[in-house]
Design a protein around this motif. Sequence first.
Motif, short mmCIF file in Angstrom:
data_model
loop_
_atom_site.label_atom_id
_atom_site.label_comp_id
_atom_site.label_asym_id
_atom_site.label_seq_id
_atom_site.Cartn_x
_atom_site.Cartn_y
_atom_site.Cartn_z
N PHE A 186 -11.80 -4.15 5.13
CA PHE A 186 -13.01 -3.78 4.38
C PHE A 186 -14.22 -4.58 4.82
CE2 PHE A 186 -11.95 -0.36 1.61
CZ PHE A 186 -10.57 -0.34 1.70
N ASP A 207 -16.62 2.01 -0.66
CA ASP A 207 -16.86 1.06 0.42
C ASP A 207 -17.30 1.78 1.69
OD1 ASP A 207 -15.61 -1.52 -0.86
OD2 ASP A 207 -14.10 0.01 -1.14
N PHE A 255 0.90 -1.15 0.00
CA PHE A 255 0.00 0.00 0.00
C PHE A 255 0.93 1.19 0.00
CE2 PHE A 255 -2.51 3.27 2.11
CZ PHE A 255 -3.73 3.16 1.46
N HIS A 262 -6.28 -6.41 4.40
CA HIS A 262 -7.29 -5.61 3.70
C HIS A 262 -8.68 -6.24 3.69
CE1 HIS A 262 -4.99 -2.24 2.18
NE2 HIS A 262 -6.00 -1.88 1.42
N ALA A 263 -8.77 -7.55 3.59
CA ALA A 263 -10.11 -8.17 3.53
C ALA A 263 -10.82 -7.98 4.87
CB ALA A 263 -10.02 -9.64 3.15
N GLU A 308 -8.26 2.30 6.46
CA GLU A 308 -8.62 1.14 5.64
C GLU A 308 -7.42 0.32 5.19
OE1 GLU A 308 -9.45 4.33 5.17
OE2 GLU A 308 -9.68 4.84 3.04
N ASN A 309 -6.20 0.85 5.31
CA ASN A 309 -5.05 0.03 4.97
C ASN A 309 -4.75 -1.03 6.02
OD1 ASN A 309 -4.35 2.44 6.41
ND2 ASN A 309 -2.20 1.95 6.10
N GLY A 310 -5.49 -1.05 7.14
CA GLY A 310 -5.37 -2.19 8.04
C GLY A 310 -4.92 -1.88 9.45
N GLY A 329 -20.86 1.46 3.61
CA GLY A 329 -20.68 0.54 4.72
C GLY A 329 -20.81 1.12 6.11
N LEU A 349 -3.79 -11.90 1.46
CA LEU A 349 -4.77 -12.18 0.40
C LEU A 349 -4.06 -12.58 -0.89
CD1 LEU A 349 -6.91 -8.97 0.97
CD2 LEU A 349 -7.13 -11.18 2.10
N ALA A 388 -9.67 -6.02 -2.80
CA ALA A 388 -9.22 -6.97 -1.77
C ALA A 388 -10.06 -8.24 -1.81
CB ALA A 388 -9.29 -6.32 -0.38
N GLU A 389 -11.37 -8.08 -1.91
CA GLU A 389 -12.25 -9.24 -1.84
C GLU A 389 -12.15 -10.09 -3.11
OE1 GLU A 389 -13.46 -9.86 0.99
OE2 GLU A 389 -14.80 -11.54 0.57
N GLY A 406 -10.93 3.72 -1.11
CA GLY A 406 -11.96 3.08 -0.30
C GLY A 406 -13.25 3.88 -0.18
N ARG A 433 -17.61 -2.66 5.12
CA ARG A 433 -18.82 -3.12 4.43
C ARG A 433 -19.80 -3.81 5.36
NH1 ARG A 433 -16.39 -6.57 1.94
NH2 ARG A 433 -14.93 -5.75 0.45
N THR A 482 -20.91 -2.34 -2.62
CA THR A 482 -20.03 -1.25 -3.04
C THR A 482 -20.16 -0.98 -4.54
OG1 THR A 482 -18.48 -1.85 -1.31
CG2 THR A 482 -17.63 -0.47 -3.09
N ASN A 539 -1.09 -5.26 4.86
CA ASN A 539 -2.15 -4.89 3.91
C ASN A 539 -2.68 -6.01 2.98
OD1 ASN A 539 -0.41 -4.17 1.39
ND2 ASN A 539 0.45 -2.78 2.95
N GLN A 589 -11.41 -0.16 -3.51
CA GLN A 589 -10.36 -0.83 -2.73
C GLN A 589 -10.85 -2.11 -2.03
OE1 GLN A 589 -8.36 2.13 -0.49
NE2 GLN A 589 -7.08 0.70 0.63
#
Lengths: 227, 216
Positions: free
Chosen positions: B90, B133, A27, B86-87, B48-50, B137, A180, A107-108, B130, B94, A124, A176, A103
């Motif tokens: 978010f 989202d 990131f 990140h998952a 949001e970067n964690g 959310g 994933l 990620a998802e 983000g 969300r 989203t 970050n 974003q």
Amino acid sequence: MINKFVASPEAALADVPNGATILIHGFGNAGMPAELIDALIAQGARELTIVNNNAGNADTGLAALIGAKRVRKILCSFPRQADSWHFDRLYRAGEIELELVPQGTLAERIRAAGAGIGAFFTPTAYGTKLAEGKETRRIGERDYVLEYPIHADYALIKADRADRWGNLTYRKTARNFGPLMAMAAKCTVVQVRETVELGEIDPEHVVTPGIFVHRIVRVPASLKRAA
Amino acid sequence: MKKLDRKQLAARVARDIPEGAYVNLGIGLPTLVADFLPKGREIILHSENGVLGIGPKPAPGEEDEDLINAGKEPVTLLTGGAYFHHADSFGMIRGRHLDFAVLGAFQVSARGDLANWHTGAPDAIPAVGGAMDLAVGAKKVLVMMEHLTKSGESKIVERCSYPLTAARCVDRIYTDLAVIDVKPDGLHVVDIVDGLDFQELQRLTGVPLKKPLIAA
């Protein structure tokens, strides 16, 4: 004996073909595997599809890869930065394709690829330009957009510590996208600050289990500063 | 009229964030809210970067390149803070776990549509991050922005002319002139800066406003 340690970034990336899809962790600069990207530039693979949150900063790392015109297409959420001049120039010249992805959806979609999910519905971007042409569905009281996984050939990740089985820990917000992306690629290549013996990482503290990792290169922090 | 400056606007938003809230502050102006959160309230900032539990800016020389916020500025972590990927980050957004998102805006419509990611100009490079989202959310979406554009047009509009970030998502608008709630029956003025009356605020604003119950 399982040993995923590889001698150098160059050796770890020798087989990347032209046209590969590559997830690049980070990131901004936090978590960006700069030495692996340098090796990818030296290796010479072209026409790459790159997935990253951004489109490179200043002149090093991902920005250098883009500047060297090795990237045909980029999937990212936030390409425009004060110092994204390599991307900006090629984008305005029509020499790089951009798929802009929110974003969380980025990620998802990566997670979905790694987890064997065929597609998913997310609220989203519903009703926006970024959902144009996409399948939608009302579920309960909300509207959702159908999104598909992002599968990749390689993932390039910077983590903090690794053992020879590939168990990883990360450092602070440099985690970050790492866990994933490690799941979503056919070949996950990781650069780490430190390699350790099996058992030195407390099993309760393993963030990415070794099953997701294929190749590990040690890039000591001191070496990085000298580079 | 006494327009609020950036710091006063940030302080005005901060005043409304209650004890125990989980809050995401957007890039730019909203980030400034962190500096004005009332002392003594335990408020947990998400990026949001964690990261949850963002603390004050680091002292010069104490920056850590691996500890940054969504604006890529160096930050610190409070005792009790946490890092995650990140998952999960978010998922928090969300999945409706965040109490507030504070976002900047180009335009907000009378029904709470938000436009804050893209001007749609032919030469503009789009970037969303983000924002979409966060807009769908967070339990409450608070917008902070200047009331008028540089050329004096209202940024509160009947219909957004810029591309939408999300439809019907904004709960409250904080501007340098007023605080306005977005409700199903329209825009309710909560308070107005000193030296500005309702009629003048209405004249400056592109869409019908409802008067506050108690004069500000």
